[in-house]
Motif scaffolding. Structure first.
Motif, short mmCIF file in Angstrom:
data_model
loop_
_atom_site.label_atom_id
_atom_site.label_comp_id
_atom_site.label_asym_id
_atom_site.label_seq_id
_atom_site.Cartn_x
_atom_site.Cartn_y
_atom_site.Cartn_z
N PRO A 146 0.79 -1.23 0.00
CA PRO A 146 0.00 0.00 0.00
C PRO A 146 0.82 1.28 0.00
N ASP A 147 2.10 1.19 0.36
CA ASP A 147 2.93 2.40 0.43
C ASP A 147 3.70 2.67 -0.86
N ALA A 148 3.57 1.78 -1.84
CA ALA A 148 4.38 1.89 -3.06
C ALA A 148 3.65 2.51 -4.24
N GLY A 149 2.46 3.06 -4.01
CA GLY A 149 1.73 3.70 -5.10
C GLY A 149 1.41 2.73 -6.21
N ARG A 150 1.59 3.18 -7.45
CA ARG A 150 1.26 2.34 -8.60
C ARG A 150 2.15 1.10 -8.68
N LYS A 151 3.34 1.16 -8.07
CA LYS A 151 4.24 0.01 -8.09
C LYS A 151 3.88 -1.03 -7.03
N GLY A 152 2.87 -0.73 -6.24
CA GLY A 152 2.45 -1.67 -5.21
C GLY A 152 1.19 -2.43 -5.55
N ILE A 153 0.73 -2.32 -6.82
CA ILE A 153 -0.50 -2.99 -7.25
C ILE A 153 -0.17 -4.30 -7.95
N SER A 154 -0.89 -5.36 -7.62
CA SER A 154 -0.69 -6.68 -8.23
C SER A 154 -2.03 -7.21 -8.73
N SER A 155 -1.97 -8.24 -9.56
CA SER A 155 -3.20 -8.81 -10.11
C SER A 155 -3.27 -10.30 -9.80
N PHE A 156 -4.50 -10.80 -9.71
CA PHE A 156 -4.75 -12.17 -9.30
C PHE A 156 -5.90 -12.77 -10.11
N VAL A 157 -5.92 -14.09 -10.14
CA VAL A 157 -7.08 -14.81 -10.68
C VAL A 157 -7.95 -15.24 -9.51
#
Length: 382
Positions: A176-187
């Motif tokens: 949550p502290d990394a901005g756009r670099k902290g977003i991941s995707s999942f199935v």
């Protein structure tokens, strides 16, 4: 530059057009009125190979190029805007996420049933406070090292197919502290994953038949093999996926605009005023001429973007332009179609008012017109 369709592209166009004319158009008003997911039509499209058009045969797809896919989706949307969204969200968003960023096991396990049409896909990115501003999302996925699982909490809004999906590609913050670099995707597999909750579906102006859901995740646990790509890749993955998706929203837009134009041409030839068909009046002829010119221009932009995608060239600007222009002319053409129909066009006795309602959505989802103009300007100025 060859503008002629190949034999395969003509076959796709004719096959889908026949299906739309025989099965979809007779049901379109009913779908719009009842706003029920047309599962039987989706099954028929699966039998025709239309649920995995642009993906390789080895993953259950039809192996078509992006021109053919756009042509097919254009025809589907000509019959029903909602059904066009069902296919676009399923294929361009959910399916493409797994195809582009999944490993072989994920493709075989999740992409193949999507392409075969036994599963329906959804793409869960937007939130109440995070539409165009993706990094503002609140949904989190905290890794539990002891269990080897991600624990997901939060919610998503405006998710096409969200309440009927068998497979959902979900975006959440792993840092949550990394901005756009902290977003991941999942199935996500809604039937298998405890804590996946459908809060309800939206009552919308148009796009009926495609359920738009609000989702909630309450300590939903996902095995680590559900992660698509690496942690922190989600924001870039979303942008790349939306770029391709914009081509298909252009296709949906063209399909709706074509429906409005075709109905207007037919009506103008049948409707008589002052002892002659209204098609004889120059004012009507000019409207039809402008409508057709806009449709043809939008199709060219759509296929230009598809061509660059096929060639592996950068197509960010081209996809944005295709989606921007096609979405706006679909509304304009539908509006003129209503005008040509006069009072009848404002009633539900004719489908023009449905085309207008369905067209408006094109200017909002997968990048608003305002965001797309920013994207185009940035590409010009970089």
């Amino acid at each position: 530059m060859d503008f002629a369709l190949s034999a395969e592209q003509k076959q796709i166009r004719d096959t889908v057009a026949e299906f739309v004319d025989e099965e979809v158009k007779p049901r379109a008003a009913e779908i719009d009125e009842e706003d029920e997911f047309p599962a039987d039509l989706v099954d028929q499209m699966a039998d025709l190979g239309l649920m995995g058009m642009p993906f390789p045969v080895e993953y259950g797809g039809a192996g078509l190029d992006y021109h053919s896919y756009a042509i097919g989706l254009e025809e589907i949307a000509r019959g029903s805007g909602g059904l066009g969204t069902v296919v676009a969200a399923h294929t361009s968003l959910a399916g493409n996420m797994i195809y582009e960023f999944g490993d072989e096991a994920q493709k075989e396990t999740y992409l193949t049933p999507l392409n075969e049409g036994t599963d329906v896909g959804a793409f869960a990115l937007s939130e109440a406070g995070a539409g165009s501003d993706v990094p503002a999302m609140d949904t989190t996925a905290e890794y539990d090292a002891d269990a080897g699982e991600y624990v997901v909490n939060g919610g998503k809004l405006w998710i096409s197919n969200g309440s009927v999906a068998d497979t959902v590609t979900l975006f959440a913050k792993t840092d949550p502290d990394a901005g756009r670099k902290g977003i991941s995707s999942f199935v996500v597999r809604p039937e298998e994953d405890d804590g996946f909750i459908v809060e309800g579906t939206e009552k919308k102006l148009g796009d009926k038949g495609c359920p738009t859901a609000e989702l909630r995740f309450d300590d939903m646990r996902l095995p680590e093999d559900r992660l698509l790509g690496a942690e922190g890749d989600g924001f870039v993955q979303a942008l790349k996926t939306l770029n391709g998706g914009r081509i298909t929203i252009a296709a949906r837009s063209v399909g709706i605009a074509r429906a409005a134009l075709e109905d207007a041409v037919e009506y103008a030839g049948d409707r008589e005023q002052f002892d002659q068909p209204i098609a004889d009046f120059q004012a009507i002829q000019h409207k039809l001429a402008d409508m057709d010119t806009k449709v043809q221009s939008a199709k060219l932009l759509m296929h230009k973007a598809a061509d660059r995608k096929i060639r592996g060239e950068d197509y960010i600007k081209e996809a944005a332009q295709a989606k921007l222009y096609a979405s706006e002319i679909s509304r304009e053409v539908a509006n003129e179609g209503i005008q040509i129909h006069g009072g009848y066009g404002y009633t539900t006795d004719f489908p023009l008012e449905r085309y207008y309602r369905d067209a408006k959505l094109n200017e909002i989802y997968e990048g608003t017109s305002e965001v797309l103009r920013n994207t185009i300007a940035q590409q010009l100025l970089d």
